[in-house]
Enzyme design. Structure first.
Site, PDB file in Angstrom:
ATOM      1  N   LEU A  54       0.828  -1.214   0.000  1.00  0.00           N
ATOM      2  CA  LEU A  54       0.000   0.000   0.000  1.00  0.00           C
ATOM      3  C   LEU A  54       0.860   1.262   0.000  1.00  0.00           C
ATOM      4  CD1 LEU A  54      -2.780  -0.963   2.581  1.00  0.00           C
ATOM      5  CD2 LEU A  54      -2.971  -0.917   0.102  1.00  0.00           C
ATOM      6  N   LEU A  75      -9.374  -4.234   1.603  1.00  0.00           N
ATOM      7  CA  LEU A  75      -9.433  -4.568   3.034  1.00  0.00           C
ATOM      8  C   LEU A  75      -8.109  -4.294   3.738  1.00  0.00           C
ATOM      9  CD1 LEU A  75     -11.215  -8.069   2.941  1.00  0.00           C
ATOM     10  CD2 LEU A  75     -12.216  -5.818   2.807  1.00  0.00           C
ATOM     11  N   SER A  79      -5.202  -1.920  10.849  1.00  0.00           N
ATOM     12  CA  SER A  79      -6.607  -2.066  11.239  1.00  0.00           C
ATOM     13  C   SER A  79      -6.808  -1.930  12.739  1.00  0.00           C
ATOM     14  CB  SER A  79      -7.116  -3.428  10.774  1.00  0.00           C
ATOM     15  OG  SER A  79      -6.423  -4.444  11.467  1.00  0.00           O
ATOM     16  N   SER A 124     -15.199   1.874   8.466  1.00  0.00           N
ATOM     17  CA  SER A 124     -15.222   1.452   9.875  1.00  0.00           C
ATOM     18  C   SER A 124     -16.143   2.319  10.724  1.00  0.00           C
ATOM     19  CB  SER A 124     -13.797   1.553  10.429  1.00  0.00           C
ATOM     20  OG  SER A 124     -13.817   1.479  11.830  1.00  0.00           O
ATOM     21  N   GLU A 126     -15.354   3.358  13.398  1.00  0.00           N
ATOM     22  CA  GLU A 126     -14.487   4.339  14.069  1.00  0.00           C
ATOM     23  C   GLU A 126     -14.535   5.703  13.378  1.00  0.00           C
ATOM     24  OE1 GLU A 126     -12.611   4.129  16.917  1.00  0.00           O
ATOM     25  OE2 GLU A 126     -13.330   2.109  17.360  1.00  0.00           O
ATOM     26  N   TYR A 148      -6.547   6.184  13.417  1.00  0.00           N
ATOM     27  CA  TYR A 148      -7.187   5.166  12.572  1.00  0.00           C
ATOM     28  C   TYR A 148      -8.534   5.678  12.056  1.00  0.00           C
ATOM     29  CZ  TYR A 148      -9.862   0.899  11.489  1.00  0.00           C
ATOM     30  OH  TYR A 148     -10.653  -0.050  10.881  1.00  0.00           O
ATOM     31  N   PHE A 186      -5.598  -7.835  19.144  1.00  0.00           N
ATOM     32  CA  PHE A 186      -6.904  -7.217  19.377  1.00  0.00           C
ATOM     33  C   PHE A 186      -7.464  -7.712  20.706  1.00  0.00           C
ATOM     34  CE2 PHE A 186      -6.096  -6.818  14.952  1.00  0.00           C
ATOM     35  CZ  PHE A 186      -6.645  -5.596  14.595  1.00  0.00           C
ATOM     36  N   ARG A 189      -9.518 -11.172  21.114  1.00  0.00           N
ATOM     37  CA  ARG A 189      -8.746 -12.436  21.025  1.00  0.00           C
ATOM     38  C   ARG A 189      -7.771 -12.538  22.192  1.00  0.00           C
ATOM     39  NH1 ARG A 189      -6.599 -16.088  17.225  1.00  0.00           N
ATOM     40  NH2 ARG A 189      -6.340 -17.978  18.475  1.00  0.00           N
TER      41      ARG A 189
HETATM   42  P1  NAP Z   1      -6.282  -7.491   9.655  1.00  0.00           P
HETATM   43  O1  NAP Z   1      -6.567  -8.886  10.101  1.00  0.00           O
HETATM   44  O2  NAP Z   1      -5.493  -6.605  10.553  1.00  0.00           O
HETATM   45  O3  NAP Z   1      -5.570  -7.560   8.213  1.00  0.00           O
HETATM   46  C1  NAP Z   1      -4.931  -6.436   7.677  1.00  0.00           C
HETATM   47  C2  NAP Z   1      -4.401  -6.800   6.313  1.00  0.00           C
HETATM   48  O4  NAP Z   1      -3.783  -5.640   5.730  1.00  0.00           O
HETATM   49  C3  NAP Z   1      -3.355  -7.910   6.314  1.00  0.00           C
HETATM   50  O5  NAP Z   1      -3.611  -8.794   5.227  1.00  0.00           O
HETATM   51  C4  NAP Z   1      -2.048  -7.156   6.069  1.00  0.00           C
HETATM   52  O6  NAP Z   1      -1.091  -7.925   5.363  1.00  0.00           O
HETATM   53  C5  NAP Z   1      -2.541  -6.036   5.172  1.00  0.00           C
HETATM   54  N1  NAP Z   1      -1.606  -4.902   5.138  1.00  0.00           N
HETATM   55  C6  NAP Z   1      -1.214  -4.136   6.178  1.00  0.00           C
HETATM   56  N2  NAP Z   1      -0.327  -3.205   5.758  1.00  0.00           N
HETATM   57  C7  NAP Z   1      -0.164  -3.393   4.410  1.00  0.00           C
HETATM   58  C8  NAP Z   1       0.608  -2.755   3.415  1.00  0.00           C
HETATM   59  N3  NAP Z   1       1.425  -1.724   3.700  1.00  0.00           N
HETATM   60  N4  NAP Z   1       0.525  -3.206   2.138  1.00  0.00           N
HETATM   61  C9  NAP Z   1      -0.285  -4.254   1.837  1.00  0.00           C
HETATM   62  N5  NAP Z   1      -1.039  -4.907   2.744  1.00  0.00           N
HETATM   63  C10 NAP Z   1      -0.987  -4.485   4.021  1.00  0.00           C
HETATM   64  O7  NAP Z   1      -7.661  -6.718   9.345  1.00  0.00           O
HETATM   65  P2  NAP Z   1      -9.167  -7.309   9.309  1.00  0.00           P
HETATM   66  O8  NAP Z   1      -9.647  -7.459  10.713  1.00  0.00           O
HETATM   67  O9  NAP Z   1      -9.227  -8.446   8.386  1.00  0.00           O
HETATM   68  O10 NAP Z   1      -9.946  -6.051   8.705  1.00  0.00           O
HETATM   69  C11 NAP Z   1     -10.099  -5.899   7.309  1.00  0.00           C
HETATM   70  C12 NAP Z   1     -10.450  -4.444   7.002  1.00  0.00           C
HETATM   71  O11 NAP Z   1     -11.672  -4.113   7.665  1.00  0.00           O
HETATM   72  C13 NAP Z   1      -9.419  -3.439   7.496  1.00  0.00           C
HETATM   73  O12 NAP Z   1      -9.318  -2.381   6.562  1.00  0.00           O
HETATM   74  C14 NAP Z   1     -10.010  -2.928   8.799  1.00  0.00           C
HETATM   75  O13 NAP Z   1      -9.542  -1.617   9.100  1.00  0.00           O
HETATM   76  C15 NAP Z   1     -11.482  -2.964   8.466  1.00  0.00           C
HETATM   77  N6  NAP Z   1     -12.309  -3.085   9.650  1.00  0.00           N
HETATM   78  C16 NAP Z   1     -12.177  -4.207  10.433  1.00  0.00           C
HETATM   79  C17 NAP Z   1     -12.958  -4.329  11.577  1.00  0.00           C
HETATM   80  C18 NAP Z   1     -12.855  -5.558  12.447  1.00  0.00           C
HETATM   81  O14 NAP Z   1     -13.511  -5.591  13.513  1.00  0.00           O
HETATM   82  N7  NAP Z   1     -12.113  -6.570  12.061  1.00  0.00           N
HETATM   83  C19 NAP Z   1     -13.887  -3.313  11.911  1.00  0.00           C
HETATM   84  C20 NAP Z   1     -13.989  -2.208  11.078  1.00  0.00           C
HETATM   85  C21 NAP Z   1     -13.205  -2.104   9.944  1.00  0.00           C
HETATM   86  P3  NAP Z   1       0.297  -8.507   6.010  1.00  0.00           P
HETATM   87  O15 NAP Z   1       0.054  -9.977   6.176  1.00  0.00           O
HETATM   88  O16 NAP Z   1       1.306  -8.206   4.944  1.00  0.00           O
HETATM   89  O17 NAP Z   1       0.548  -7.777   7.284  1.00  0.00           O
END
Ligand code: NAP
Length: 320
Positions: A54, A75, A79, A124, A126, A148, A186, A189
């Protein structure tokens, strides 16, 4: 055959989304970082990988051109609210600015190929931060209280800008959602893993920050199902994805101990101020009427079932 490009496939939601799309016969492509430690273990062999970051707009443009997708699911990003307080500048770039590069790449592909591209952004709750109303819906004023939330708010507005320009650009305004695939960084977990350790006798105490914050917690596979419905909708729009029920962190802790068969747990939990955030959104609860009525979405798991599924998974991990 339709094709989709996912960013963030190594994360909780990306992994579930890839499985859902594959089961629907969609050709799945993913942007992955060269240094992603999870990459080799967790990404299925039926996913076509495109190396990128990114932080590199050129790599994003190349991934979009090479995969030429019908759908883009953005996605990836930092996060975690807690991490965003530690790395606010990186968060702005990765969670905010990069969304502009992804949108521009999708728009340019659509213009050059003449083929419509549909873009869905993981927005989000947030963005509402210190929300002026409870529950929040798609019209609630945006008022983030963390780096964030601010980065997500910028990205959210940019999606609206590209929608006005003529791209099918939509958002799912995701409230917290959990699963056994949630990383231990988080709080949810951390709680279920910590409770499992106490139940197994390998730990004696759980150290946490603010126990009074209230969140609307859902089941991650349901939220990914919502994102698929959004990409297939007749019209690009913003949709709140939430259960409509909120619980305190303390209630989450109580439900986790109950799931592990421990009723007298208060003495096992201590508050450590170091885990408190400089500013915390006090009460998040979403009103998902719009997606329920327009796209027929509804959550399938209740709060206690989500917590139990996570605790049982962590207990199994310890016993295996
Ligand atoms: P997550 O488990 O933290 O996964 C984040 C992903 O982003 C990972 O695959 C990570 O890849 C990738 N990433 C981080 N920095 C990067 C970079 N510089 N270039 C390319 N890839 C990068 O997040 P999630 O819980 O699945 O959430 C998915 C999305 O939903 C996020 O945008 C989050 O902000 C949003 N969201 C989530 C929640 C929730 O409760 N889970 C709530 C609201 C919004 P690496 O393996 O390379 O680190």
């Amino acid at each position: 055959m339709s094709s989709a490009l996912i960013t963030g496939i190594t994360g909780q939601d990306g992994s579930y989304l890839a499985e859902q799309l594959h089961s629907r016969g969609i050709d799945v492509h993913a942007l992955v970082r060269a240094e992603s430690s999870a990459q080799e273990q967790s990404v299925a062999e039926w996913v076509t990988l495109h190396e990128g970051d990114l932080l590199s707009p050129e790599s994003l443009r190349r991934a979009v051109v090479d995969s030429a997708p019908d759908y883009v699911f953005n996605l990836a990003g930092i996060s975690s609210v807690a991490q965003s307080w530690k790395e606010p500048e990186l968060t702005s770039r990765v969670t905010g600015l990069a969304v502009g590069s992804m949108l521009e790449a999708a728009w340019t592909l659509q213009e050059s190929s003449g083929k419509p591209v549909r873009f869905v952004q993981a927005s989000s709750s947030e963005i509402f931060g210190a929300a002026v109303e409870v529950p929040q819906n798609e019209s609630t004023p945006i008022h983030p209280v963390s780096p964030y939330g601010a980065a997500k708010a910028y990205a959210h507005h940019l999606v609206g800008v590209y929608r006005s320009r003529g791209l099918f650009a939509a958002t799912g305004i995701l409230y917290n959602h959990e699963s056994p695939r949630r990383p231990e960084a988080f709080v949810t977990r951390k709680i279920t893993a910590g409770v499992a350790q106490i139940a197994a006798g390998t730990s004696s105490e759980l150290l946490l920050g603010n126990l009074d914050a209230q969140r609307d917690w859902g089941w991650a596979p349901d939220y990914v199902d919502a994102l698929v419905r959004i990409v297939e909708a007749d019209v690009a729009d913003d949709f709140v994805i939430a259960t409509g029920e909120s619980h305190t962190v303390r209630e989450f802790v109580g439900a986790a101990f109950t799931a592990a068969g421990i009723t007298d747990w208060q003495h096992l939990v201590a508050v450590d101020e170091r885990f408190n955030r400089p500013v915390d959104a006090p009460l998040m609860r979403g009103d998902s009427t719009k997606i329920r009525e327009t796209l027929g979405w509804k959550p399938t798991k209740r709060f206690d079932e989500i917590v139990s599924a996570m605790v049982n998974h962590d207990l199994e991990l310890l016993s295996s």
